[in-house]
Scaffold this motif. Structure first.
Motif, PDB file in Angstrom:
ATOM      1  N   ALA A 186      -9.893  -4.886  23.196  1.00  0.00           N
ATOM      2  CA  ALA A 186      -9.254  -5.670  22.255  1.00  0.00           C
ATOM      3  C   ALA A 186     -10.331  -6.921  21.584  1.00  0.00           C
ATOM      4  N   THR A 187     -11.262  -7.303  22.533  1.00  0.00           N
ATOM      5  CA  THR A 187     -12.422  -8.362  22.199  1.00  0.00           C
ATOM      6  C   THR A 187     -13.687  -7.868  21.798  1.00  0.00           C
ATOM      7  N   SER A 188     -13.818  -6.585  21.730  1.00  0.00           N
ATOM      8  CA  SER A 188     -15.348  -6.220  21.861  1.00  0.00           C
ATOM      9  C   SER A 188     -15.513  -5.112  20.878  1.00  0.00           C
ATOM     10  N   ALA A 189     -14.551  -4.150  20.957  1.00  0.00           N
ATOM     11  CA  ALA A 189     -14.570  -2.690  20.236  1.00  0.00           C
ATOM     12  C   ALA A 189     -15.070  -3.039  18.912  1.00  0.00           C
ATOM     13  N   ARG A 190     -15.781  -2.237  18.421  1.00  0.00           N
ATOM     14  CA  ARG A 190     -15.852  -2.257  16.900  1.00  0.00           C
ATOM     15  C   ARG A 190     -14.811  -1.851  15.885  1.00  0.00           C
ATOM     16  N   GLY A 191     -15.002  -2.581  14.851  1.00  0.00           N
ATOM     17  CA  GLY A 191     -13.973  -2.023  13.744  1.00  0.00           C
ATOM     18  C   GLY A 191     -12.675  -1.717  14.024  1.00  0.00           C
ATOM     19  N   ASN A 192     -12.103  -0.588  13.585  1.00  0.00           N
ATOM     20  CA  ASN A 192     -11.050   0.052  13.907  1.00  0.00           C
ATOM     21  C   ASN A 192     -10.902   1.148  14.936  1.00  0.00           C
ATOM     22  N   LEU A 193     -11.646   0.965  15.914  1.00  0.00           N
ATOM     23  CA  LEU A 193     -11.992   2.034  16.864  1.00  0.00           C
ATOM     24  C   LEU A 193     -10.568   2.413  17.564  1.00  0.00           C
ATOM     25  N   VAL A 194      -9.807   1.310  17.923  1.00  0.00           N
ATOM     26  CA  VAL A 194      -8.678   1.523  18.622  1.00  0.00           C
ATOM     27  C   VAL A 194      -7.457   2.121  17.629  1.00  0.00           C
ATOM     28  N   SER A 195      -7.005   3.210  17.752  1.00  0.00           N
ATOM     29  CA  SER A 195      -6.273   3.474  16.776  1.00  0.00           C
ATOM     30  C   SER A 195      -4.659   3.248  17.249  1.00  0.00           C
TER      31      SER A 195
END
Length: 211
Positions: A186-195
């Motif tokens: 939630a805090t460090s993943a790039r862009g829209n990585l978490v679908s």
């Protein structure tokens, strides 16, 4: 010994960190030895070639895919081990022009991460722009999570419950590693990585859940 197999000689991919030698027939909490495939399929709706892996580091009381997640204890028969290059060639052959990713699910795919990394490498040598999707329960070490992030273009992250007691009741595992990893995404993943972030079990407990 192939690269992806050597990393399973002292397995510490998930938070149980069993340290078992899966190459010598030892089984940890996930009960997995060699990375094994349940089945594969091409989903035109999702524009994805999907690979379902056997085994899981949870023991969910409500699992609707227990024959896959609790393999081999469920005493069911599936496809077994497939060399990464063979699986990659199969995926490439069956993909359509609209297929934009190869996806891994289970069971729990991150317990087979070295194998997945090699399959992805093989596929991307021919299709550099192909995406990679991983559906996970989030119960992996920080190092494993970083590797998952590095190879993925989309991650579906399932939180079974926020409360630790409820999580242990539902899955047999503590919730802390899952929530820690969710925070990282939630805090460090790039862009829209978490679908997607899916909360599946908290409603059973009466607790209020927020993400």
């Amino acid at each position: 010994m192939m690269k992806h197999l050597s990393k399973l000689a002292q397995c510490s991919l998930c938070e149980w960190q069993c340290g078992v030698n899966r190459l010598e027939g030892e089984r940890g909490v996930c009960r997995a030895q060699m990375p094994q495939i349940a089945y594969t399929m091409l989903s035109e709706t999702l524009a994805s070639y999907s690979v379902t892996m056997l085994g899981c580091n949870f023991r969910c009381m409500y699992c609707n895919a227990y024959r896959i997640s609790q393999y081999p204890d469920a005493q069911w028969f599936y496809r077994d081990y497939v060399e990464p290059a063979v699986l990659a060639d199969e995926a490439i052959t069956r993909m359509t022009p609209d297929t934009d990713k190869i996806s891994f699910t289970g069971g729990e795919p991150t317990i087979h991460l070295p194998y997945i990394e090699e399959v992805v490498q093989e596929v991307q040598e021919k299709y550099a722009d192909i995406g990679v999707g991983i559906a996970t329960n989030g119960f992996c070490t920080p190092k494993t999570l970083r590797r998952v992030i590095d190879i993925s273009t989309s991650i579906s992250f399932e939180i079974k419950a926020y409360d630790d007691n409820v999580h242990r009741m539902l899955t047999g595992a503590p919730s802390m590693p899952v929530l820690r990893n969710a925070k990282v995404l939630a805090t460090s993943a790039r862009g829209n990585l978490v679908s997607s972030v899916i909360l599946t079990g908290e409603h059973l407990s009466g607790y209020s859940a927020r993400f």
